[in-house]
Scaffold this active site. Structure first.
Site, short mmCIF file in Angstrom:
data_model
loop_
_atom_site.label_atom_id
_atom_site.label_comp_id
_atom_site.label_asym_id
_atom_site.label_seq_id
_atom_site.Cartn_x
_atom_site.Cartn_y
_atom_site.Cartn_z
N VAL A 3 0.87 -1.17 0.00
CA VAL A 3 0.00 0.00 0.00
C VAL A 3 0.91 1.23 0.00
O VAL A 3 1.93 1.25 0.69
CB VAL A 3 -0.93 0.03 1.23
CG1 VAL A 3 -1.77 1.30 1.25
CG2 VAL A 3 -1.82 -1.20 1.26
N CYS A 4 0.54 2.23 -0.79
CA CYS A 4 1.26 3.50 -0.81
C CYS A 4 2.74 3.25 -1.14
O CYS A 4 3.06 2.45 -2.02
CB CYS A 4 1.06 4.21 0.53
SG CYS A 4 1.42 5.99 0.51
#
Length: 237
Positions: free
Chosen positions: A103-104
């Site tokens: 994520v990210c």
């Protein structure tokens, strides 16, 4: 005989963005039969980028082979780009994992481990240009799936990522039931969630605030990419 439980691990490290972790965590812990681990080098509280401290459930050394390994992002992810102990752990887990995910800016960590070479991937809009340094193919979006690599965009995209993953691990009805239980029905008060849609003045303000952090990240990526170039490519799933 009942099937073995799904083993899902989310990596903890100092100064991670807690929502990168806790958004997916809230979704993934609702998958029937899943065992979710919060994995860190040591079993001691890990500071996030807020006042929240996170408690690991298992160490990297004791972690079983995972079906899913997930790396969140945040400023602390920049330090992992040169953390060979963590990168080795990720490479080892990736060999047997069903899905290798992030994520990210956790995607940059996967990249530094050599796990995104030749794969399409996404990350936070402010960092997506760095993916190509690791041989990945930058692909803007909330969720990017390329074979068994699943990457989520910035921060809140972690919920979209986790629901997508839940459907792949179970089925769409189960994922939709989790979404409904969480009442995930976003209707933001402002249309400023991407640089393409936010007012120009807001984009300029945030860009100015991020100058030092982006320089630091760029330097860390350059060092990590140079080390990766000198290493053999890990086997790709």
């Amino acid at each position: 005989m009942s099937a073995a439980p799904l083993q899902i691990g989310l990596l903890l490290f100092p100064n991670l963005t807690q929502l990168d972790l806790t958004g997916p965590l809230q979704v993934l812990t609702r998958i029937p039969g899943a065992t979710v681990h919060l994995v860190a080098k040591r079993l001691e509280p890990v500071p996030s980028d807020t006042v929240l401290r996170l408690l690991p459930t298992i160490s990297c050394a004791d972690c079983p082979q995972l079906d899913v390994i997930c790396v969140p992002g945040g400023a602390g992810a920049d330090d992992l780009l040169g953390d060979e102990e963590t990168l080795t752990f990720l490479r080892r887990q990736a060999k047997g994992a069903r899905f290798v995910t992030s994520v990210c800016t956790g995607a940059l960590v996967l990249g530094a481990a050599g796990l995104l070479r030749g794969y399409r991937a996404t990350t936070h809009w402010s960092a997506i240009q760095h993916l190509s340094a690791f041989g990945a193919i930058p692909t803007p979006g909330r969720v990017c799936i390329d074979r068994n690599r699943i990457t989520g965009g910035g921060v809140t995209a972690g919920i979209d990522f986790a629901l997508t993953l839940a459907a792949l691990l179970t089925d769409q009805t189960t994922a939709e039931a989790i979404q409904l239980a969480l009442e995930y029905n976003p209707a933001p008060p402002f249309d400023a969630g991407s640089p393409e849609r936010a007012p120009a003045a807001v984009v300029a303000l945030l860009e100015q605030r991020m100058v030092a952090a982006r320089q630091r990240r760029g330097d860390a990526v350059s060092r990590a990419a140079a080390r990766l170039t000198a290493q053999p490519s890990p086997a790709q799933a």
